[in-house]
Design an enzyme around this catalytic site. Sequence first.
Site, mmCIF file in Angstrom:
data_model
loop_
_atom_site.group_PDB
_atom_site.id
_atom_site.type_symbol
_atom_site.label_atom_id
_atom_site.label_comp_id
_atom_site.label_asym_id
_atom_site.label_seq_id
_atom_site.Cartn_x
_atom_site.Cartn_y
_atom_site.Cartn_z
ATOM 1 N N THR A 130 -6.209 -23.860 0.212
ATOM 2 C CA THR A 130 -7.045 -22.688 0.495
ATOM 3 C C THR A 130 -6.397 -21.473 -0.141
ATOM 4 O O THR A 130 -5.178 -21.432 -0.316
ATOM 5 C CB THR A 130 -7.175 -22.428 1.998
ATOM 6 O OG1 THR A 130 -5.871 -22.235 2.527
ATOM 7 C CG2 THR A 130 -7.846 -23.573 2.699
ATOM 8 N N GLU A 163 -12.101 -26.110 3.658
ATOM 9 C CA GLU A 163 -11.836 -27.022 4.789
ATOM 10 C C GLU A 163 -13.060 -27.854 5.161
ATOM 11 O O GLU A 163 -12.970 -28.761 5.985
ATOM 12 C CB GLU A 163 -11.433 -26.202 6.031
ATOM 13 C CG GLU A 163 -10.066 -25.553 5.944
ATOM 14 C CD GLU A 163 -10.087 -24.176 5.296
ATOM 15 O OE1 GLU A 163 -11.019 -23.883 4.505
ATOM 16 O OE2 GLU A 163 -9.175 -23.384 5.569
ATOM 17 N N LYS A 222 -13.187 -2.392 13.861
ATOM 18 C CA LYS A 222 -13.320 -2.205 15.300
ATOM 19 C C LYS A 222 -13.361 -0.719 15.599
ATOM 20 O O LYS A 222 -12.348 -0.032 15.550
ATOM 21 C CB LYS A 222 -12.175 -2.897 16.027
ATOM 22 C CG LYS A 222 -12.268 -4.396 15.818
ATOM 23 C CD LYS A 222 -11.210 -5.184 16.535
ATOM 24 C CE LYS A 222 -11.462 -6.663 16.295
ATOM 25 N NZ LYS A 222 -10.376 -7.344 15.605
ATOM 26 N N TRP A 254 -17.962 -3.589 17.071
ATOM 27 C CA TRP A 254 -17.635 -4.128 15.747
ATOM 28 C C TRP A 254 -18.639 -3.655 14.698
ATOM 29 O O TRP A 254 -19.845 -3.690 14.923
ATOM 30 C CB TRP A 254 -17.647 -5.667 15.779
ATOM 31 C CG TRP A 254 -16.495 -6.266 16.514
ATOM 32 C CD1 TRP A 254 -15.535 -5.593 17.218
ATOM 33 C CD2 TRP A 254 -16.180 -7.657 16.617
ATOM 34 N NE1 TRP A 254 -14.649 -6.492 17.750
ATOM 35 C CE2 TRP A 254 -15.017 -7.761 17.407
ATOM 36 C CE3 TRP A 254 -16.765 -8.825 16.119
ATOM 37 C CZ2 TRP A 254 -14.428 -8.986 17.703
ATOM 38 C CZ3 TRP A 254 -16.183 -10.036 16.414
ATOM 39 C CH2 TRP A 254 -15.022 -10.119 17.200
HETATM 40 P P1 AMP Z 1 -13.019 -20.796 0.353
HETATM 41 O O1 AMP Z 1 -12.416 -21.817 1.214
HETATM 42 O O2 AMP Z 1 -12.076 -20.196 -0.624
HETATM 43 O O3 AMP Z 1 -14.290 -21.259 -0.267
HETATM 44 O O4 AMP Z 1 -13.419 -19.572 1.293
HETATM 45 C C1 AMP Z 1 -14.216 -19.762 2.423
HETATM 46 C C2 AMP Z 1 -14.643 -18.432 2.957
HETATM 47 O O5 AMP Z 1 -15.482 -17.756 2.035
HETATM 48 C C3 AMP Z 1 -15.475 -18.524 4.212
HETATM 49 O O6 AMP Z 1 -14.679 -18.726 5.348
HETATM 50 C C4 AMP Z 1 -16.188 -17.184 4.200
HETATM 51 O O7 AMP Z 1 -15.370 -16.157 4.704
HETATM 52 C C5 AMP Z 1 -16.407 -16.944 2.726
HETATM 53 N N1 AMP Z 1 -17.782 -17.335 2.345
HETATM 54 C C6 AMP Z 1 -18.177 -18.466 1.749
HETATM 55 N N2 AMP Z 1 -19.504 -18.447 1.522
HETATM 56 C C7 AMP Z 1 -19.963 -17.279 2.007
HETATM 57 C C8 AMP Z 1 -21.255 -16.657 2.098
HETATM 58 N N3 AMP Z 1 -22.351 -17.234 1.611
HETATM 59 N N4 AMP Z 1 -21.321 -15.457 2.686
HETATM 60 C C9 AMP Z 1 -20.229 -14.845 3.176
HETATM 61 N N5 AMP Z 1 -18.998 -15.360 3.118
HETATM 62 C C10 AMP Z 1 -18.856 -16.560 2.543
#
Ligand code: AMP
Length: 542
Positions: free
Chosen positions: A185, A330, A439, A444
């Site tokens: 990640t 994940e 916050k 929020w």
């Molecule tokens: P990654 O594991 O690098 O793909 O990142 C995952 C994170 O990207 C998620 O937990 C979200 O915070 C963000 N994310 C993924 N898709 C979206 C979406 N369509 N809108 C907003 N946030 C997103």
Amino acid sequence: MRGLMQDWPLLCSKIIDHAAREHPRREVVSRSVEGPIHRTNYKAVRERALKLAQRLEKDGFGVGDRIATMAWNTWRHLECWYGITGIGAVYHTLNPRLFPEQIAWIMNDAEDKLLFVDLTFLPLVEALQPKLPSLRKVVVLTDAANMPETKVANAVPYEEWLNEVDGDFAWKEFDETTAAGMCYTSGTTGNPKGVVYSHRSNVLHSMLSQAPDAMGLASRDSMLPIVPLFHANGWGLALTAPMAGARLVMPGPKMDGASVHELINTEKVTCSAAVPTVWLMLLQHLQSSGGELPTLDRVVIGGSACPRKVTDAFQNRYGVKVVHAWGMTEMSPLGTLCALKPEVADKTGEELLDVEEKQGFPPFGVEMKVTDDANVERPRDGKTFGRLKVRGPAVASAYFKNQGAEMFDEEGWFDTGDVAHIDENGYMQITDRAKDVIKSGGEWISSIELENIAVGHPEVAEAAVIGLQHPKWDERPLLVCVKKEGCDPTKEDILAFLSDKIAKWWMPDDVVFVEAIPHTATGKIQKTTLREDFRDYVLPTA
Ligand code: AMP
């Protein structure tokens, strides 16, 4: 009483076997790193993946060995995934956009033994190799004719290395829960964490993402995965497209607007998947070149929130359906997709865009809930936010080496770290990362929602919102904007634009303009850096 059905292990090799048997001539078209367009098909990909598996075994690799790839989306990278998993070894996709120290840390944590690398990244590997004690060999994804002089030790060209075996080989068999792939990640705080996919999770994920309300891939589709295979398991597309028998069009190293546009039109692409930044570049290119997208039916947009203006432009100007999706490394990675349920299918205009601004609902195989900090489930009313938690057969149950154990609870729920609400129709909307939410006075404020509205201003290219310390309200929002080229909006213009679109207490306390907003290696806004940049900034209201 036991069921009397066959035990047919869910292995990645079954997918490429199926594609080669049922869709043998379906093309895999790639823009090669060397330049020219390359054409092959699923039958040939399978044959070469078998050779790759045999060649790996000859070099002494086997079950559980981590084999890294640092490569663009091409047919060779696809062969690597199937060849590696075909002997029970584990593909480990590396994101070349990370800092070199981070890449070295990740490769050492995973104990990568072999690296497949594209020509583009050879200089990077030259610098990294002395820091990688477990790396035994480097295979450069090219042929001898295109192999440059390199200081990388034990480097061999892929084509010649592959041709040292005859391909008379069968996939290895093992338990379906065996590890198949790894992806770290992005880890904006602390060390990156390794996510380990299994054969079973990969196959199930592809089946769930094939559903009509998900990726909806068919053998008639030409799928262009612009999302790199090294982002979040490549959104599963290296597995889902062959499973569906869909034609694959791989963009190689070129993901700018003009190159993507050319590939979509010359290869008659029907669907594609990428993060919003890529689509913003394409839309800008179309605007300046007057181009159209006659064959493109739909685009899957995720990784960050899809701005409303992107959905509006695709659907109402270019006739391309937008599928907004949310997921995580994940989760293999699909979590939700915004298809239209009958409850909302007849909406039009702004009301339809209101629905499509949401990240959607999960396919079968993903369970999701929103809870408060005490783990009590929150109502599905479309406004009560809380922590978004998920579980399912393609969701991580732990990180590699048991890091981050606090993210998993004893009922099997994984805390995504996202803040969201779910409405009465089951549509989830991300309002923030838990650590980015602002916050203010015990309430929020969603930074994502403010950003979405701000980029709707015709003179704003990109926007980010962070919370800054405030003596009275605890935190208040600061809006950071990048101006569109040739435009010069003022703070007052931006605030006036926002004023009828948000509650008064959500109004940013200040607007500042910057040349560029920092991004992470996966293209998300890097709020940690931004917060650092504005650490000493005093809001006019403070
Ligand atoms: P990654 O594991 O690098 O793909 O990142 C995952 C994170 O990207 C998620 O937990 C979200 O915070 C963000 N994310 C993924 N898709 C979206 C979406 N369509 N809108 C907003 N946030 C997103």
